[in-house]
Design a protein around this motif. Structure first.
Motif, PDB file in Angstrom:
ATOM      1  N   THR A 135       9.790  -3.606  13.975  1.00 59.60           N
ATOM      2  CA  THR A 135       9.235  -3.196  12.685  1.00 59.60           C
ATOM      3  C   THR A 135       9.161  -4.378  11.724  1.00 59.60           C
ATOM      4  OG1 THR A 135      10.081  -0.953  12.965  1.00 59.60           O
ATOM      5  CG2 THR A 135       9.530  -1.632  10.727  1.00 59.60           C
ATOM      6  N   ALA A 136      10.201  -5.221  11.708  1.00 62.16           N
ATOM      7  CA  ALA A 136      10.210  -6.403  10.833  1.00 62.16           C
ATOM      8  C   ALA A 136       9.061  -7.348  11.191  1.00 62.16           C
ATOM      9  CB  ALA A 136      11.551  -7.119  10.941  1.00 62.16           C
ATOM     10  N   VAL A 137       8.815  -7.525  12.486  1.00 66.25           N
ATOM     11  CA  VAL A 137       7.724  -8.405  12.922  1.00 66.25           C
ATOM     12  C   VAL A 137       6.375  -7.830  12.504  1.00 66.25           C
ATOM     13  CG1 VAL A 137       6.494  -9.309  14.941  1.00 66.25           C
ATOM     14  CG2 VAL A 137       8.991  -9.436  14.833  1.00 66.25           C
ATOM     15  N   LEU A 138       6.168  -6.544  12.727  1.00 63.45           N
ATOM     16  CA  LEU A 138       4.891  -5.919  12.382  1.00 63.45           C
ATOM     17  C   LEU A 138       4.635  -5.978  10.881  1.00 63.45           C
ATOM     18  CD1 LEU A 138       4.993  -2.813  14.751  1.00 63.45           C
ATOM     19  CD2 LEU A 138       3.796  -4.978  15.106  1.00 63.45           C
ATOM     20  N   THR A 139       5.685  -5.769  10.092  1.00 64.58           N
ATOM     21  CA  THR A 139       5.543  -5.872   8.638  1.00 64.58           C
ATOM     22  C   THR A 139       5.144  -7.291   8.235  1.00 64.58           C
ATOM     23  OG1 THR A 139       7.179  -4.122   8.277  1.00 64.58           O
ATOM     24  CG2 THR A 139       6.762  -5.615   6.439  1.00 64.58           C
ATOM     25  N   ALA A 140       5.769  -8.287   8.868  1.00 65.88           N
ATOM     26  CA  ALA A 140       5.449  -9.685   8.567  1.00 65.88           C
ATOM     27  C   ALA A 140       4.006 -10.010   8.943  1.00 65.88           C
ATOM     28  CB  ALA A 140       6.411 -10.617   9.297  1.00 65.88           C
ATOM     29  N   VAL A 141       3.514  -9.442  10.051  1.00 68.07           N
ATOM     30  CA  VAL A 141       2.125  -9.670  10.457  1.00 68.07           C
ATOM     31  C   VAL A 141       1.169  -9.134   9.391  1.00 68.07           C
ATOM     32  CG1 VAL A 141       0.321  -9.019  12.110  1.00 68.07           C
ATOM     33  CG2 VAL A 141       2.565  -9.745  12.943  1.00 68.07           C
ATOM     34  N   HIS A 142       1.400  -7.901   8.954  1.00 69.98           N
ATOM     35  CA  HIS A 142       0.527  -7.309   7.933  1.00 69.98           C
ATOM     36  C   HIS A 142       0.567  -8.130   6.643  1.00 69.98           C
ATOM     37  CE1 HIS A 142      -0.934  -3.437   9.660  1.00 69.98           C
ATOM     38  NE2 HIS A 142       0.057  -3.663  10.509  1.00 69.98           N
ATOM     39  N   ASP A 143       1.756  -8.585   6.243  1.00 71.99           N
ATOM     40  CA  ASP A 143       1.885  -9.395   5.027  1.00 71.99           C
ATOM     41  C   ASP A 143       1.133 -10.715   5.165  1.00 71.99           C
ATOM     42  OD1 ASP A 143       3.442  -7.401   3.934  1.00 71.99           O
ATOM     43  OD2 ASP A 143       5.350  -8.450   4.224  1.00 71.99           O
ATOM     44  N   ALA A 144       1.243 -11.356   6.329  1.00 70.92           N
ATOM     45  CA  ALA A 144       0.583 -12.648   6.540  1.00 70.92           C
ATOM     46  C   ALA A 144      -0.934 -12.497   6.522  1.00 70.92           C
ATOM     47  CB  ALA A 144       1.045 -13.263   7.865  1.00 70.92           C
ATOM     48  N   VAL A 145      -1.440 -11.430   7.130  1.00 70.47           N
ATOM     49  CA  VAL A 145      -2.891 -11.201   7.139  1.00 70.47           C
ATOM     50  C   VAL A 145      -3.396 -10.954   5.715  1.00 70.47           C
ATOM     51  CG1 VAL A 145      -4.710  -9.609   7.893  1.00 70.47           C
ATOM     52  CG2 VAL A 145      -2.992 -10.403   9.530  1.00 70.47           C
ATOM     53  N   MET A 146      -2.631 -10.199   4.931  1.00 73.70           N
ATOM     54  CA  MET A 146      -3.020  -9.970   3.526  1.00 73.70           C
ATOM     55  C   MET A 146      -2.998 -11.270   2.730  1.00 73.70           C
ATOM     56  SD  MET A 146      -1.560  -6.246   2.328  1.00 73.70           S
ATOM     57  CE  MET A 146       0.151  -6.561   2.706  1.00 73.70           C
ATOM     58  N   GLU A 147      -2.017 -12.129   3.024  1.00 72.18           N
ATOM     59  CA  GLU A 147      -1.942 -13.423   2.344  1.00 72.18           C
ATOM     60  C   GLU A 147      -3.148 -14.289   2.697  1.00 72.18           C
ATOM     61  OE1 GLU A 147       0.976 -17.347   2.231  1.00 72.18           O
ATOM     62  OE2 GLU A 147       1.793 -15.436   2.938  1.00 72.18           O
ATOM     63  N   LEU A 148      -3.548 -14.250   3.971  1.00 73.21           N
ATOM     64  CA  LEU A 148      -4.713 -15.023   4.396  1.00 73.21           C
ATOM     65  C   LEU A 148      -5.972 -14.519   3.708  1.00 73.21           C
ATOM     66  CD1 LEU A 148      -5.927 -17.197   6.224  1.00 73.21           C
ATOM     67  CD2 LEU A 148      -6.077 -15.484   8.049  1.00 73.21           C
ATOM     68  N   GLU A 149      -6.097 -13.210   3.573  1.00 70.52           N
ATOM     69  CA  GLU A 149      -7.263 -12.640   2.890  1.00 70.52           C
ATOM     70  C   GLU A 149      -7.273 -13.050   1.424  1.00 70.52           C
ATOM     71  OE1 GLU A 149     -10.728 -10.766   1.992  1.00 70.52           O
ATOM     72  OE2 GLU A 149      -9.906 -11.332   3.948  1.00 70.52           O
ATOM     73  N   ALA A 150      -6.102 -13.086   0.788  1.00 66.69           N
ATOM     74  CA  ALA A 150      -6.025 -13.512  -0.606  1.00 66.69           C
ATOM     75  C   ALA A 150      -6.472 -14.960  -0.755  1.00 66.69           C
ATOM     76  CB  ALA A 150      -4.598 -13.339  -1.125  1.00 66.69           C
ATOM     77  N   VAL A 151      -6.096 -15.811   0.201  1.00 68.76           N
ATOM     78  CA  VAL A 151      -6.521 -17.214   0.178  1.00 68.76           C
ATOM     79  C   VAL A 151      -8.043 -17.295   0.306  1.00 68.76           C
ATOM     80  CG1 VAL A 151      -6.465 -19.390   1.449  1.00 68.76           C
ATOM     81  CG2 VAL A 151      -4.345 -18.129   1.058  1.00 68.76           C
ATOM     82  N   ARG A 152      -8.619 -16.498   1.207  1.00 67.78           N
ATOM     83  CA  ARG A 152     -10.074 -16.488   1.387  1.00 67.78           C
ATOM     84  C   ARG A 152     -10.779 -16.084   0.092  1.00 67.78           C
ATOM     85  NH1 ARG A 152      -9.358 -13.133   6.155  1.00 67.78           N
ATOM     86  NH2 ARG A 152      -9.250 -14.412   8.036  1.00 67.78           N
TER      87      ARG A 152
END
Length: 201
Positions: A167-184
């Motif tokens: 669960t911790a890994v999956l949460t981190a994946v979702h957070d990282a993808v959202m961070e990448l979208e914010a950068v875009r």
């Protein structure tokens, strides 16, 4: 097949309504590798840090590369840092490996034989197994697939993983993808402002 390869196959299925971003996919693939390493007992997650167990040699080559790149000396690497470090160009590595294994096929789009080339999953047992896992909404794969923008978010009726580390890994994946979208989005705004500056009133 590993979770990462199942994810790649599902992400590459032709969908006219959505194209999966390679950066998003790379981050999710790195997370999928961690999930499989947790399942193999090769790592645990303690306070969001990846703690390796005994060195192991997974049969899958790319998963073996992931295991070899773990930080074994404390302080151990946070999950999110691993996703960015391991995820760099990871989708290209998986594409090459799956093409080499005959799991992907190149096709031309449109009626003309010289139209743009695209890569699709070949009709293999691995593709059918990945599709079955996806259709059953297996919690880990469903979460990773939703992270790259396919199939919408997880439903409230979908059972979540029963492992805190996963669960911790999956949460981190979702957070990282959202961070990448914010950068875009930030870059898009900055580029638009720069273009307007040069265009003038």
């Amino acid at each position: 097949m590993t979770t990462a390869k199942d994810l790649f196959i599902i992400a590459m299925e032709p969908r006219p309504e959505h194209t999966v971003g390679q950066g998003d996919l790379s981050l999710a693939l790195a997370g999928a590798e961690l999930v499989d390493l947790i399942g193999a007992g090769a790592i645990t997650v303690d306070d969001d840090r990846i703690v390796p167990g005994e060195p192991s040699a997974p049969q899958d080559r790319l998963l073996g590369e992931a295991a070899a790149r773990l930080t074994r000396q404390p302080p151990h690497e946070p999950v999110e840092e691993w996703l960015w470090r391991r995820g760099k160009d990871l989708s290209a590595a998986y594409r090459a490996a799956l093409e080499e294994d005959g799991e992907l096929t190149r096709k031309r789009s449109g009626r003309l034989s010289f139209g743009p080339e695209r890569v699709e999953p070949a009709d293999t047992p691995a593709r059918r197994a990945a599709a079955a896992r996806w259709e059953e909404r297996e919690p880990v794969l469903a979460s990773l697939v939703s992270a790259v923008g396919v199939g919408g978010g997880p439903s409230d009726d979908d059972p979540g993983p029963d492992d805190e580390a996963v669960t911790a890994v999956l949460t981190a994946v979702h957070d990282a993808v959202m961070e990448l979208e914010a950068v875009r989005q930030r870059r898009t705004i900055e580029n638009s402002a720069f273009a307007n500056l040069w265009r003038g009133p």
